[in-house]
Write an enzyme that holds these catalytic residues in place. Structure first.
Site, PDB file in Angstrom:
ATOM      1  N   ARG A  85      -1.223  -9.746  13.285  1.00 20.34           N
ATOM      2  CA  ARG A  85      -1.931  -8.437  12.365  1.00 20.34           C
ATOM      3  C   ARG A  85      -2.602  -8.990  11.244  1.00 20.34           C
ATOM      4  NH1 ARG A  85       3.339  -5.517  10.628  1.00 20.34           N
ATOM      5  NH2 ARG A  85       1.851  -4.050   9.564  1.00 20.34           N
TER       6      ARG A  85
ATOM      7  N   ARG B 261      11.874  -4.055  12.791  1.00 19.11           N
ATOM      8  CA  ARG B 261      10.631  -3.716  13.680  1.00 19.11           C
ATOM      9  C   ARG B 261      10.030  -4.713  14.298  1.00 19.11           C
ATOM     10  NH1 ARG B 261       6.980  -0.116   9.790  1.00 19.11           N
ATOM     11  NH2 ARG B 261       5.365  -1.017  11.129  1.00 19.11           N
TER      12      ARG B 261
ATOM     13  N   LYS C 299       0.664  -1.219  -0.033  1.00 25.47           N
ATOM     14  CA  LYS C 299      -0.006   0.081   0.092  1.00 25.47           C
ATOM     15  C   LYS C 299       0.859   1.316   0.161  1.00 25.47           C
ATOM     16  CE  LYS C 299      -2.193  -0.831   3.775  1.00 25.47           C
ATOM     17  NZ  LYS C 299      -1.943  -2.391   4.101  1.00 25.47           N
TER      18      LYS C 299
ATOM     19  N   ARG D   8      -9.049   1.750   8.759  1.00 24.89           N
ATOM     20  CA  ARG D   8      -8.987   0.334   8.874  1.00 24.89           C
ATOM     21  C   ARG D   8      -9.942  -0.143   9.593  1.00 24.89           C
ATOM     22  NH1 ARG D   8      -3.179  -1.302  10.991  1.00 24.89           N
ATOM     23  NH2 ARG D   8      -2.344   0.659   9.585  1.00 24.89           N
TER      24      ARG D   8
ATOM     25  N   ARG E  91      11.822  -8.029   5.920  1.00 25.28           N
ATOM     26  CA  ARG E  91      11.772  -6.637   5.780  1.00 25.28           C
ATOM     27  C   ARG E  91      12.674  -5.876   6.799  1.00 25.28           C
ATOM     28  NH1 ARG E  91       6.186  -3.439   5.646  1.00 25.28           N
ATOM     29  NH2 ARG E  91       5.999  -4.178   3.626  1.00 25.28           N
TER      30      ARG E  91
END
Ligand code: ZN
Length: 211
Positions: A167, A156, A9, A84, A123
């Site tokens: 999530r 992270r 996104k 969201r 990531r």
């Protein structure tokens, strides 16, 4: 821009932003600003993110309204990561309605779930300039160092395998109803985020928006 975490996104939002010269509004970015400024809101946000939870609707809407005080939204804007939840979608709609605005499109990016997990666990982020790297798809030139600013890349806490599965679960329970809400309004456009590279997919996105 709509879809589960890890579908790109933010990447597409940034590309749209530079093509059309309208701001890319990421609640993640507004939140990170609050966190680094050490405001009470920022500290609350930090705890919630670390535990893989969604921020409360009130907190997130407060962040967005703060951002909308800036005049650069007048020519249009791209939302990334907001709304969201269904209540957020409703309050955002009435907030926009008060200004005589509406959303032109809700782009729903679809990517296979195992691919999402695979992307996110690989990531790494630069804590200084927020550049994002992927050790498989777009690694930094020098291992562990940011190409842009030379900062030390970090993993992270919300991007571990466990956190991302949590999530995704939250996405299905809490965020997917937003799609039904916008489908009823007739503004949803589906886009595949799998297959071609970012450039090819961005081309498809532009065609989709022209329609
Ligand atoms: Zn950097």
């Amino acid at each position: 821009m709509f879809g589960p975490p890890g579908v790109g996104k933010g990447t597409y939002a940034k590309l749209l932003s530079s093509k059309f010269h309208i701001p890319h509004i990421s609640t993640g970015e507004i939140a990170r600003d609050e966190i680094s400024s050490g405001t009470p809101l920022g500290l609350a946000v930090k705890d919630l993110i670390a535990s893989g939870q969604l921020l409360s609707d009130d907190v997130v809407t407060a962040l967005v309204k703060e951002r909308f005080k800036r005049g650069d939204v007048l020519r249009g804007f791209i939302m990334d990561g907001y709304p969201r939840t269904a209540p957020q979608a409703k309050s955002f709609d009435s907030y926009l309605g008060e200004r005589g605005w509406k959303l032109d499109a809700v782009v729903n990016i679809k990517v296979d779930e195992e691919e999402i997990i695979n992307r996110i666990v690989k990531r790494f982020t630069c804590p200084k300039c927020h550049a994002i790297y992927n050790i498989e798809y777009w690694p930094p030139k020098h291992s562990g160092k940011c190409d842009v600013c030379g900062g030390d890349l970090i993993k992270r806490s919300d991007e571990s395998d466990t956190a991302i599965r949590k999530r995704l679960e939250v996405y299905h329970d809490v965020t997917e109803p937003v799609l039904a809400y916008y489908k009823a309004a007739g503004v949803v456009k589906d886009m595949s985020g799998t297959g071609g590279g970012v450039e090819e997919n961005f081309g498809k996105l532009l065609q989709l928006l022209e329609k």
